[in-house]
Design an enzyme around this catalytic site. Structure first.
Site, PDB file in Angstrom:
ATOM      1  N   GLU A  64      -5.428  -4.613  10.467  1.00 43.36           N
ATOM      2  CA  GLU A  64      -4.480  -3.797  10.917  1.00 43.36           C
ATOM      3  C   GLU A  64      -4.606  -3.245  12.011  1.00 43.36           C
ATOM      4  OE1 GLU A  64      -4.903  -0.703   7.869  1.00 43.36           O
ATOM      5  OE2 GLU A  64      -7.214  -0.540   8.365  1.00 43.36           O
TER       6      GLU A  64
ATOM      7  N   HIS B  34      -9.647   0.834   4.920  1.00 49.02           N
ATOM      8  CA  HIS B  34      -8.290   0.895   5.611  1.00 49.02           C
ATOM      9  C   HIS B  34      -8.750   2.012   6.818  1.00 49.02           C
ATOM     10  CE1 HIS B  34      -4.110   2.677   6.433  1.00 49.02           C
ATOM     11  NE2 HIS B  34      -3.798   1.533   5.739  1.00 49.02           N
TER      12      HIS B  34
ATOM     13  N   ASN C 251       0.945  -1.111   0.069  1.00 47.80           N
ATOM     14  CA  ASN C 251      -0.034  -0.226   0.012  1.00 47.80           C
ATOM     15  C   ASN C 251       1.092   1.299   0.020  1.00 47.80           C
ATOM     16  OD1 ASN C 251      -1.965   2.238   0.557  1.00 47.80           O
ATOM     17  ND2 ASN C 251      -2.385   1.462   2.363  1.00 47.80           N
ATOM     18  N   TRP C 252       0.942   1.887  -1.337  1.00 45.26           N
ATOM     19  CA  TRP C 252       2.013   3.046  -1.193  1.00 45.26           C
ATOM     20  C   TRP C 252       1.490   4.189  -0.398  1.00 45.26           C
ATOM     21  CZ3 TRP C 252       3.778   3.602  -7.118  1.00 45.26           C
ATOM     22  CH2 TRP C 252       4.657   2.278  -7.394  1.00 45.26           C
TER      23      TRP C 252
ATOM     24  N   GLY D 165       2.322   2.789  11.144  1.00 47.77           N
ATOM     25  CA  GLY D 165       3.195   3.761  11.131  1.00 47.77           C
ATOM     26  C   GLY D 165       3.824   4.297  12.246  1.00 47.77           C
TER      27      GLY D 165
ATOM     28  N   GLY E 222       2.668  -1.252   4.491  1.00 45.64           N
ATOM     29  CA  GLY E 222       2.744   0.117   4.074  1.00 45.64           C
ATOM     30  C   GLY E 222       4.066   0.456   3.716  1.00 45.64           C
TER      31      GLY E 222
END
Length: 248
Positions: free
Chosen positions: A170, A99, A14-15, A176, A233
């Protein structure tokens, strides 16, 4: 490579909102040159403007591509939306729905996520339905309740729809942040998801883990019986790291 119940392992990148034409070209060329998909099924979910570039770069390879969101509507006066049939025209196979960043930043409801999944299926795409809890919800002991609530309208689409989807767990607190659920923590939730699918071909549905997956932890995560791959990610933006995950 296959996982439990012969579910083929899947690693999706997932960019998010990263990249430019030059950086993308280099990354896609490295992935294609490495024949990355020899290790497992692979794909990249890219920003809408880069779908044409990605399709051209990966056409004829074993690596699939997709988008990061989709409209619940097939067409109409929905300014700024992108419909599933449009994504299909670019050769997309995958599309992320629900997401955590969409749920949080755009207030997407559980029902809207299910509606988007249905729209994707109707266009021949494979929706990757994301579920997961916040740190507050985990510390409050509400992890499974939150995930069951998020899954409820998706499960209501029925077995035939479900077997054409991929699910992704997730944990929001691990996205992150550099924090990662331990393999055992992730397996506990993946197992609970499988239980929630009972009677709906649970053994056929792939469930990915999507919380700060890296080359260093991928093998231990993927060794768990109910973890069928990863939704990756930041690590998917570095070819060497993404390939390391795929080879785990």
């Amino acid at each position: 490579m296959t996982t439990a119940e012969n579910r083929a392992r899947l690693v999706l990148g997932n960019w998010k909102m990263h990249g430019n034409l030059a950086e993308n070209a280099a990354l896609l060329a490295e992935l294609r040159a490495a024949d990355a998909a020899a290790h497992c099924e692979m794909g990249v979910c890219v920003p809408f403007p880069y779908l044409a570039q990605t399709a051209a770069a990966l056409q004829g390879s074993a690596i699939g591509w997709g988008a990061q969101d989709v409209s619940a509507h097939a067409k109409g006066a929905y300014t700024g939306e992108v419909a599933a049939p449009m994504l299909a025209e670019f050769g997309c196979r995958w599309v992320l729905v629900g997401h955590s960043e969409r749920r949080t930043l755009h207030a997407e409801s559980d029902q809207l996520v299910a509606d988007k999944a249905r729209a994707a299926l109707e266009a021949g795409l494979t929706p990757v339905v994301c579920v997961g809890e916040s740190l507050q919800e985990r510390e409050g002991g509400n992890t499974l309740g939150v995930i069951e609530r998020q899954l409820e309208p998706v499960l209501a689409l029925g077995r035939d729809a479900l077997v054409r989807m991929v699910l992704a767990y997730e944990p929001v607190w691990a996205i992150g942040t550099g924090r990662t659920a331990s393999p055992e923590q992730a397996q506990e939730v993946h197992s609970a998801i499988r239980v929630a699918l009972d009677g709906l071909q649970a053994s056929q549905v792939r469930v990915l883990y999507g919380g700060s997956v890296k080359g260093a932890n991928a093998a231990s995560l993927f060794a768990m019986p109910d973890i069928d791959g990863g939704l990756v990610g930041g690590a998917s933006l570095v070819a060497e790291e993404f390939l390391r995950i795929a080879a785990a």
